[in-house]
Structures are given as C-alpha cells and as structure tokens.
Design a protein around this motif. Sequence first.
Motif, mmCIF file in Angstrom:
data_model
loop_
_atom_site.group_PDB
_atom_site.id
_atom_site.type_symbol
_atom_site.label_atom_id
_atom_site.label_comp_id
_atom_site.label_asym_id
_atom_site.label_seq_id
_atom_site.Cartn_x
_atom_site.Cartn_y
_atom_site.Cartn_z
ATOM 1 N N TYR A 157 -2.224 1.538 -5.290
ATOM 2 C CA TYR A 157 -3.127 2.391 -4.525
ATOM 3 C C TYR A 157 -2.663 3.836 -4.630
ATOM 4 O O TYR A 157 -1.479 4.130 -4.414
ATOM 5 C CB TYR A 157 -3.150 1.982 -3.048
ATOM 6 C CG TYR A 157 -3.416 0.523 -2.823
ATOM 7 C CD1 TYR A 157 -4.714 0.027 -2.762
ATOM 8 C CD2 TYR A 157 -2.360 -0.376 -2.675
ATOM 9 C CE1 TYR A 157 -4.953 -1.325 -2.558
ATOM 10 C CE2 TYR A 157 -2.588 -1.733 -2.476
ATOM 11 C CZ TYR A 157 -3.890 -2.208 -2.420
ATOM 12 O OH TYR A 157 -4.116 -3.535 -2.228
ATOM 13 N N ILE A 158 -3.572 4.727 -4.987
ATOM 14 C CA ILE A 158 -3.308 6.159 -4.930
ATOM 15 C C ILE A 158 -3.945 6.663 -3.631
ATOM 16 O O ILE A 158 -5.145 6.452 -3.403
ATOM 17 C CB ILE A 158 -3.906 6.901 -6.134
ATOM 18 C CG1 ILE A 158 -3.424 6.260 -7.448
ATOM 19 C CG2 ILE A 158 -3.540 8.378 -6.094
ATOM 20 C CD1 ILE A 158 -1.940 6.341 -7.674
ATOM 21 N N VAL A 159 -3.150 7.314 -2.771
ATOM 22 C CA VAL A 159 -3.642 7.711 -1.449
ATOM 23 C C VAL A 159 -3.426 9.200 -1.208
ATOM 24 O O VAL A 159 -2.557 9.829 -1.828
ATOM 25 C CB VAL A 159 -2.956 6.901 -0.325
ATOM 26 C CG1 VAL A 159 -3.225 5.415 -0.486
ATOM 27 C CG2 VAL A 159 -1.446 7.172 -0.308
ATOM 28 N N ASP A 160 -4.237 9.748 -0.290
ATOM 29 C CA ASP A 160 -4.040 11.139 0.105
ATOM 30 C C ASP A 160 -3.156 11.186 1.349
ATOM 31 O O ASP A 160 -2.617 10.157 1.797
ATOM 32 C CB ASP A 160 -5.385 11.856 0.312
ATOM 33 C CG ASP A 160 -6.154 11.351 1.529
ATOM 34 O OD1 ASP A 160 -5.610 10.535 2.306
ATOM 35 O OD2 ASP A 160 -7.315 11.783 1.706
ATOM 36 N N GLU A 161 -3.012 12.365 1.937
ATOM 37 C CA GLU A 161 -2.073 12.544 3.045
ATOM 38 C C GLU A 161 -2.463 11.770 4.295
ATOM 39 O O GLU A 161 -1.629 11.523 5.173
ATOM 40 C CB GLU A 161 -1.947 14.031 3.381
ATOM 41 C CG GLU A 161 -3.256 14.671 3.806
ATOM 42 C CD GLU A 161 -3.116 16.165 3.998
ATOM 43 O OE1 GLU A 161 -4.103 16.789 4.416
ATOM 44 O OE2 GLU A 161 -2.030 16.705 3.728
ATOM 45 N N THR A 162 -3.707 11.359 4.409
ATOM 46 C CA THR A 162 -4.150 10.579 5.561
ATOM 47 C C THR A 162 -4.094 9.082 5.305
ATOM 48 O O THR A 162 -4.396 8.281 6.195
ATOM 49 C CB THR A 162 -5.594 10.953 5.950
ATOM 50 O OG1 THR A 162 -6.496 10.505 4.923
ATOM 51 C CG2 THR A 162 -5.735 12.449 6.137
ATOM 52 N N GLY A 163 -3.735 8.686 4.072
ATOM 53 C CA GLY A 163 -3.741 7.285 3.712
ATOM 54 C C GLY A 163 -5.058 6.833 3.116
ATOM 55 O O GLY A 163 -5.228 5.650 2.805
ATOM 56 N N ARG A 164 -5.997 7.759 2.925
ATOM 57 C CA ARG A 164 -7.292 7.410 2.327
ATOM 58 C C ARG A 164 -7.080 6.979 0.878
ATOM 59 O O ARG A 164 -6.361 7.616 0.121
ATOM 60 C CB ARG A 164 -8.231 8.609 2.390
ATOM 61 C CG ARG A 164 -9.633 8.341 1.808
ATOM 62 C CD ARG A 164 -10.567 9.495 2.136
ATOM 63 N NE ARG A 164 -10.066 10.748 1.573
ATOM 64 C CZ ARG A 164 -10.427 11.229 0.396
ATOM 65 N NH1 ARG A 164 -11.284 10.560 -0.359
ATOM 66 N NH2 ARG A 164 -9.936 12.377 -0.041
ATOM 67 N N GLY A 179 -11.802 2.208 7.480
ATOM 68 C CA GLY A 179 -12.289 3.585 7.425
ATOM 69 C C GLY A 179 -11.914 4.299 6.147
ATOM 70 O O GLY A 179 -11.700 5.509 6.153
ATOM 71 N N GLY A 180 -11.820 3.523 5.047
ATOM 72 C CA GLY A 180 -11.457 4.107 3.763
ATOM 73 C C GLY A 180 -9.966 4.306 3.579
ATOM 74 O O GLY A 180 -9.539 4.781 2.522
ATOM 75 N N LYS A 181 -9.152 3.940 4.582
ATOM 76 C CA LYS A 181 -7.708 4.160 4.524
ATOM 77 C C LYS A 181 -6.973 2.858 4.236
ATOM 78 O O LYS A 181 -7.437 1.767 4.593
ATOM 79 C CB LYS A 181 -7.201 4.760 5.831
ATOM 80 C CG LYS A 181 -7.766 6.139 6.139
ATOM 81 C CD LYS A 181 -7.205 6.679 7.456
ATOM 82 C CE LYS A 181 -7.772 8.052 7.776
ATOM 83 N NZ LYS A 181 -7.237 8.594 9.037
ATOM 84 N N LEU A 182 -5.820 2.969 3.592
ATOM 85 C CA LEU A 182 -4.968 1.830 3.293
ATOM 86 C C LEU A 182 -4.193 1.437 4.546
ATOM 87 O O LEU A 182 -3.497 2.271 5.145
ATOM 88 C CB LEU A 182 -3.998 2.167 2.161
ATOM 89 C CG LEU A 182 -3.094 1.024 1.676
ATOM 90 C CD1 LEU A 182 -3.928 -0.080 1.032
ATOM 91 C CD2 LEU A 182 -2.055 1.562 0.682
ATOM 92 N N VAL A 183 -4.311 0.164 4.937
ATOM 93 C CA VAL A 183 -3.673 -0.310 6.165
ATOM 94 C C VAL A 183 -2.977 -1.629 5.864
ATOM 95 O O VAL A 183 -3.532 -2.496 5.176
ATOM 96 C CB VAL A 183 -4.712 -0.515 7.290
ATOM 97 C CG1 VAL A 183 -4.030 -1.037 8.555
ATOM 98 C CG2 VAL A 183 -5.452 0.780 7.575
ATOM 99 N N ALA A 184 -1.768 -1.802 6.375
ATOM 100 C CA ALA A 184 -1.095 -3.091 6.275
ATOM 101 C C ALA A 184 -1.726 -4.048 7.271
ATOM 102 O O ALA A 184 -2.006 -3.689 8.417
ATOM 103 C CB ALA A 184 0.402 -2.930 6.558
ATOM 104 N N SER A 185 -1.990 -5.287 6.845
ATOM 105 C CA SER A 185 -2.675 -6.251 7.703
ATOM 106 C C SER A 185 -1.850 -6.609 8.926
ATOM 107 O O SER A 185 -2.392 -6.845 10.003
ATOM 108 C CB SER A 185 -2.996 -7.524 6.902
ATOM 109 O OG SER A 185 -3.801 -7.220 5.786
ATOM 110 N N GLU A 186 -0.545 -6.674 8.788
ATOM 111 C CA GLU A 186 0.341 -7.012 9.893
ATOM 112 C C GLU A 186 0.501 -5.789 10.798
ATOM 113 O O GLU A 186 0.872 -4.701 10.318
ATOM 114 C CB GLU A 186 1.703 -7.445 9.342
ATOM 115 C CG GLU A 186 2.560 -8.199 10.322
ATOM 116 C CD GLU A 186 3.860 -8.653 9.670
ATOM 117 O OE1 GLU A 186 4.402 -9.664 10.103
ATOM 118 O OE2 GLU A 186 4.310 -7.989 8.714
ATOM 119 N N PRO A 187 0.227 -5.910 12.119
ATOM 120 C CA PRO A 187 0.227 -4.733 13.004
ATOM 121 C C PRO A 187 1.509 -3.916 12.974
ATOM 122 O O PRO A 187 1.467 -2.697 12.878
ATOM 123 C CB PRO A 187 -0.017 -5.351 14.393
ATOM 124 C CG PRO A 187 -0.757 -6.616 14.110
ATOM 125 C CD PRO A 187 -0.192 -7.135 12.823
#
Length: 396
Positions: free
Chosen positions: A212-219, A241-249
Amino acid sequence: MRSVSNRLRPDTKSVAAERAYDQQLLTSLIGDIYDAALDDALWPTALERSAIFVGGVGASLFARDTAAIAGNVYHNFGIDPYYQKLYFDKFSGLDPLTMPHLSAEYEQPVATSDLMSYEEFAETRFYREWIRPQSLVDFVGVVLEKSASTITVFGVFRHERDGLVDEAVRRRMTLLAPHIRRAILIRRIVDAKDAKAATFADTFDGLTSGLYIVDETGRILHANRAGKFMLTARSPMRMAGGKLVASEPQSAQALRNVIAAANIGGASLSDDLALPLTGECGERYVAHILPLASRGRHDVSRPAIAAVFVRRVTLPLPSPPGVIGRAFRLTAAELRVLYAIVEIGGVPEVAAALGVAETTIKTHLGHLFEKTGATRQADLVKLVAGYASPISVQPT
C-alpha cells in the motif's frame, strides 16, 4: 585539529548537548536528502550539507565493480572531476578501502584509519599520488547496495587540517547512512516507474506481500493485487473512508502512529518501522513501513509519504517446487520429506503424516544432510527459506 562541521557548530559543554545539536542538524538535512532522491539536481547541495554534518570537505555517491578495476561517480561534492576520473582509471585497485568495502556490512562506517596507521598510509602510492595532492588525509564510507557485480558507496573525505576520522565522525556517519541508503532505494523505485509505469505496477501486483502506498493521513494511493485481496477479506487490513486501517482495534491505532512517525522525519526514521498484526482467524502477519518523505517536503504532486508492506508470517515453499530439488539433485521422496520437515516438524510427526516408518524418514533426512551440507533440521528450514520466491504464482 577541528573538523569543518565543528567550525560551524556552537561550542558545547557536554556530549549530550553535542548529540542533541547533531539531531537538530540531521532533521533539517534529511529533507534535502529525500528531495534529492526525486530530483538529481539537488544532490550536490545534499552532499555538501552531508559532508559538513559528518565533518569533511567532500562527499561522493559512487559505484565500483567487484573486480575493483572500474566504477562510476553518480553524484559528487568537493572532489575535482580530474581526480574522480584518475581514481577509476588508475587508483581504485590501490585504494586500501577497496577490499573492506566489498566485505563490509550495509551502513557500517569504514575509514582508512581503521585499517592502518597514518604513517603506513602515507607510504602508499595511493596516498602520495592521489590523496596528498588534494590535501586530504582520510576517508570514511558506508556501503549502500551490493550486487554480484557492483557495490554502491557513500563516503566523506577529510582534509589534512581536520585530522583523521574519529568517533564523533563515525557516529554522525552512522546517523546519516540509513537516510542516504533509503534515498537510493526510492530513486530506484522512481526510475523504474518512470521507465514503464504499467510494467512497474504489474511487478508490484506479482508480489506475495500486500503493498500500500499511503499519504500522510493514511489514505491509500495505490494497492497491489495482494493488498486489494486483503482489503476485500478485511483481514488483516481493511479500508475505511479511503484510509488504510488494521482490522484489529489495538493494531489500528499503532498503524496510525507508525504512519505518523514516517511523516515526521528525523532520527526516528532510522528505526525499524514494523508492526505485528493478527488476522481474523488468529493468523499472524507483519507490516513493514518504508518512509518516502519527511514532513514539509512533499506537495500535491508528490503526496506519498510511506509504502506499507504486509505479509503473512509463514514460510512459503520454493516456486517452482522443483528448483531446490534440481539445485541439490534430490529425489522426489527426499524433496517430499524436506518440505514435510518445513511444514510439519520433527521426524515422528512427518512419519505419521506421510504414513511411513520413522526409520525411512531418518534415512531420507540423512541423505538431505549429505546433499545440502546441512547438519540440523533448522538448517534445512533456512535453506528452503532462501529459495522461497517473493513472486506470487496465484492466478489473477
């Protein structure tokens, strides 16, 4: 004797104060280095500031072949082009650092004064005909890349008025080296993309790791095929919301923190930015984050700040499966036992899984040791790991 960098830094009364000042200078300098990774015209300025930071009058990024008879200067500050050419035409093989650089670890500072005394160095032809005419006295370099035919080196030259390389110089070189090396890696990526963007994307899609290539917000700016599959499965990564998120909280916040660290820049970038992850069914993954820019050094045309690689913590078998068998002339039975040792474990477990006697497994294991040179089952696991392919062979 005081170094060039010392003449520009304030008088400090403690080692702690000196190191804090070094960190302040480094934070500013690495922005120039990463900018130069994207614009070759900026390298002379970045190398000039690097030479001053380390404590020298010149700096070079260059490659030499492993035979030490040829090479090429990519970028340079402070060394006359005449002497650059003369070095590779005549003196590369006479340089006392040639062989140590070929065997040095990545980012390990190696100076001429580490290998011999100044008096011994002064007796060499290399010193008399190349070093002394330039009023130089020492050189400290780090290896950035190695291949079968070439090595890439970043180095700083010391003037005779500044004296030999000391521990402070080595420490600053150690701080700087990871950023120079990372900039070279970024340049390689950019060059490949500029050369053929479609092929570049296809290559990423062939990786077994999610990218994943992401910007400063994680998008998410780009995801390869394996990465998209993880997002679809929502394990261990998902998109919100278009951002990379780990599934585990608990990992989600840690990922945000690591991406934020990648965006800040500074000495923390020399740390290993890695994050353990857990999949939906408890399977283990690891994410490695490669910073691509420092804060305030990117604009709308260069929004990417980090590449995130996510892979499952397993040992993939070699692909194609027969490659390791051909390399060591293994029989089909020996190859089956080898893979079973890797996937299942010890002799009793493998014998039960394959439905044969333990003595049969031990016989095949003895042949494996003899043919591969391994002495333990752990060595066989490492051997298989070395032949594992990073390229996905799954159908699209």
